[in-house]
Write an enzyme that holds these catalytic residues in place. Structure first.
Site, PDB file in Angstrom:
ATOM      1  N   SER A  75      33.440  30.996  29.772  1.00  0.00           N
ATOM      2  CA  SER A  75      32.128  31.250  28.738  1.00  0.00           C
ATOM      3  C   SER A  75      30.893  31.748  29.941  1.00  0.00           C
ATOM      4  O   SER A  75      30.898  33.101  29.233  1.00  0.00           O
ATOM      5  CB  SER A  75      31.762  30.073  28.162  1.00  0.00           C
ATOM      6  OG  SER A  75      32.366  29.376  26.971  1.00  0.00           O
ATOM      7  N   ASP A 130      31.854  31.987  20.471  1.00  0.00           N
ATOM      8  CA  ASP A 130      32.015  30.778  21.190  1.00  0.00           C
ATOM      9  C   ASP A 130      33.448  30.133  21.350  1.00  0.00           C
ATOM     10  O   ASP A 130      33.478  30.332  20.002  1.00  0.00           O
ATOM     11  CB  ASP A 130      31.524  30.209  21.934  1.00  0.00           C
ATOM     12  CG  ASP A 130      31.472  30.037  23.431  1.00  0.00           C
ATOM     13  OD1 ASP A 130      32.506  29.522  23.784  1.00  0.00           O
ATOM     14  OD2 ASP A 130      30.684  29.431  24.303  1.00  0.00           O
ATOM     15  N   ASP A 139      33.029  35.907  23.645  1.00  0.00           N
ATOM     16  CA  ASP A 139      32.830  35.520  24.352  1.00  0.00           C
ATOM     17  C   ASP A 139      34.284  35.639  25.268  1.00  0.00           C
ATOM     18  O   ASP A 139      35.219  35.943  26.166  1.00  0.00           O
ATOM     19  CB  ASP A 139      32.485  34.549  24.894  1.00  0.00           C
ATOM     20  CG  ASP A 139      32.296  33.275  25.142  1.00  0.00           C
ATOM     21  OD1 ASP A 139      33.069  32.772  23.855  1.00  0.00           O
ATOM     22  OD2 ASP A 139      31.748  32.490  24.979  1.00  0.00           O
ATOM     23  N   HIS A 140      35.342  34.852  24.187  1.00  0.00           N
ATOM     24  CA  HIS A 140      36.983  34.293  24.380  1.00  0.00           C
ATOM     25  C   HIS A 140      37.564  33.778  23.251  1.00  0.00           C
ATOM     26  O   HIS A 140      36.971  33.238  22.546  1.00  0.00           O
ATOM     27  CB  HIS A 140      36.944  33.597  25.753  1.00  0.00           C
ATOM     28  CG  HIS A 140      36.429  32.492  25.774  1.00  0.00           C
ATOM     29  ND1 HIS A 140      36.476  30.925  24.939  1.00  0.00           N
ATOM     30  CD2 HIS A 140      35.161  31.766  25.945  1.00  0.00           C
ATOM     31  CE1 HIS A 140      35.942  30.656  25.349  1.00  0.00           C
ATOM     32  NE2 HIS A 140      34.748  30.431  25.731  1.00  0.00           N
ATOM     33  N   THR A 157      26.439  30.439  27.791  1.00  0.00           N
ATOM     34  CA  THR A 157      25.940  31.822  26.706  1.00  0.00           C
ATOM     35  C   THR A 157      25.060  32.237  26.641  1.00  0.00           C
ATOM     36  O   THR A 157      24.605  32.702  27.510  1.00  0.00           O
ATOM     37  CB  THR A 157      26.438  31.734  26.001  1.00  0.00           C
ATOM     38  OG1 THR A 157      28.423  31.694  25.854  1.00  0.00           O
ATOM     39  CG2 THR A 157      26.601  32.998  24.640  1.00  0.00           C
ATOM     40  N   ASP A 170      33.510  27.049  19.789  1.00  0.00           N
ATOM     41  CA  ASP A 170      34.083  27.035  21.205  1.00  0.00           C
ATOM     42  C   ASP A 170      34.620  25.459  21.869  1.00  0.00           C
ATOM     43  O   ASP A 170      35.941  25.161  21.494  1.00  0.00           O
ATOM     44  CB  ASP A 170      33.934  26.905  22.697  1.00  0.00           C
ATOM     45  CG  ASP A 170      35.167  27.026  23.787  1.00  0.00           C
ATOM     46  OD1 ASP A 170      35.323  27.348  24.032  1.00  0.00           O
ATOM     47  OD2 ASP A 170      33.776  26.201  24.343  1.00  0.00           O
TER      48      ASP A 170
END
Length: 453
Positions: free
Chosen positions: A79, A31, A299-300, A132, A257
């Site tokens: 997310s 993440d 995811d990013h 997630t 993240d």
């Protein structure tokens, strides 16, 4: 990518997929893990005794990149939308937990696998009902509806069966509530259960649930348990291995993240290290079970991480390695220490030698925080009153300012960015994930393997 194109693509790929379809799928999501995080970990892990920079497991498996934009008014995903795309092969809006714009459920990869009689699992260092992992099991119009999402882990079933056979992470706050005790319901349905690390090791059969913290697990840098994600991944694979029809396991390095949002580079490198060790476990599994595909992505990207800052041609990993805790934990320890012990404690916790002016700036931030927080914070920093949370954030920012300055780490944001993310793969199908693709393409290929079974 629209549904018609996806269907056309899969129709063309099905003969090839049927021949190559793996028995097992291990799907790992870092993440917030943009490409700079992989570069950072390479330099962080480098052996200074050698001239060459050694590669890492990330470098060994890196085959492509993916775009991450949501089906929203922005190109920057959150997310929930990112995970929805990775779980269902369909884009949705930011905040969506595997639902479309009309809040209708989108079928997830784990639901498809379960319908085919496969075993399934999720592992995360966040609470398991976080965006997630939730997007692989539940359906909800907004990611912040934590209690409703937790309920869906019990209520959402495929042909009368729970979507996941293995669920490891945090979240007792949401699964043991006054209005509903979901853990009791899981136990009554035959799940073995662990709420501590010792009992996790004793889990010996499916289905299995482990909730190891009230919300997310402690950061890897602060956690007394070494390599928590690696440990949970090993146990999940051990439990899933006897599956006759194969399994799908999603493993999330959730707190990469969180460290990126905090602009905390020492925190981020600790999470990347635990994630790397979990990847090593998964890679070794594929090596001994060649009917398994391992795919890793993000995811990013979070934080706009930059290796080098302030116009200086340097990124000092020795500084980062000297930091013993996350900034909030360093702040908590400083707050609980007498004033005359602060200089020594700071050096012990960070190995950074401050100038007189820098130390005065840190001392002022500490004094201001003490006025609001008092001399000692609780060990659990969750659910602090807003004013106390803001005071802790201000002191943590003063701590990170020095760490980022001395390490020459740059950040462009405390939020997500739209940069493409890395795609890694291992197994005989790894070539399917090479080059540029969209996040929905990754899911479409994996679901294609399932559809071809």
């Amino acid at each position: 990518m629209n549904k018609i194109f996806i269907s056309t693509l899969l129709a063309a790929m099905l003969p090839q997929l049927a021949e190559a379809a793996p028995k097992n799928i291990i799907y790992m999501i870092g993440d917030g893990m943009g490409p700079a995080y992989l570069s950072a970990y390479r330099y962080y892990q480098d052996n200074p005794a050698t001239k060459a920079v050694e590669s890492t497991v990330y470098d060994e498996l890196w085959v492509g990149v993916a775009s991450t934009y949501p089906d929203d008014e922005t190109i920057v995903t959150d997310s929930a939308a990112g995970a929805t795309a990775l779980a269902t092969r369909v884009k949705s809006y930011n905040g969506a937990i595997s639902v479309n714009h009309q809040h209708q459920p989108l079928t997830t990869m784990l639901e498809i696998a379960k319908a085919k009689g496969m075993h399934t699992g999720i592992v995360a260092t966040s609470q398991i009902n976080h965006a997630t992992p939730a997007s692989f099991i539940a359906h909800n119009e907004h990611r912040k509806n934590y209690n409703e999402i937790a309920n869906d882990f019990v209520d959402n079933k495929v042909a009368g069966k729970f979507v996941a056979d293995v669920m490891f992470g945090g979240g007792t706050k949401y699964f043991i509530r006054n209005d509903r005790n979901l853990v009791t319901e899981f136990k009554q349905a035959g799940f073995s259960y662990a709420d501590n690390w010792q009992d996790l090791t004793k889990l010996s059969k499916l289905p299995a649930l482990a909730l190891l913290a009230p919300v997310g697990l402690p950061s890897s840098l602060d956690n007394p348990v070494a390599n928590p994600l690696q440990t949970m991944t090993e146990k999940a694979l051990q439990l899933l291995t006897p599956s006759e029809k194969g399994f799908v396991l999603m493993v999330e390095g959730s707190q990469i993240d969180w460290c990126g949002h905090a602009n905390d580079i020492a925190c981020a490198m600790a999470e990347m290290d635990d994630f790397a060790k979990a990847i090593r476990v998964a890679k070794a599994y594929v090596d001994s079970h060649p009917d398994t595909i391992l795919v890793i992505t993000a995811d990013h990207e979070t934080g706009g991480l930059s290796l080098g800052a302030e116009g200086v041609y340097a990124w000092n990993t020795n500084v980062i390695k000297g930091v013993k805790h996350t900034a909030p934990e360093i702040s908590r320890l400083l707050l609980g220490s007498p004033a005359n012990e602060i200089p020594k404690l700071w050096t012990t916790l960070t190995s950074i030698k401050l100038t007189a002016a820098e130390f005065a700036e840190l001392t002022l931030a500490l004094q201001q925080a003490k006025k609001v927080l008092g001399a000692k914070l609780p060990a659990d920093l969750e659910d602090l009153p807003k004013t106390q949370e803001q005071a802790l954030d201000a002191l943590s920012a003063a701590v990170k300012k020095q760490i980022n300055h001395y390490s020459k780490t740059g950040w462009t944001s405390e939020a997500h960015t739209a940069i493409d993310v890395p795609v890694l793969a291992w197994g005989k199908q790894r070539g399917d994930f090479a080059g540029f693709q969209d996040n929905t393409d990754i899911a479409a290929k994996l679901i294609g393997y399932l559809d071809a079974r």
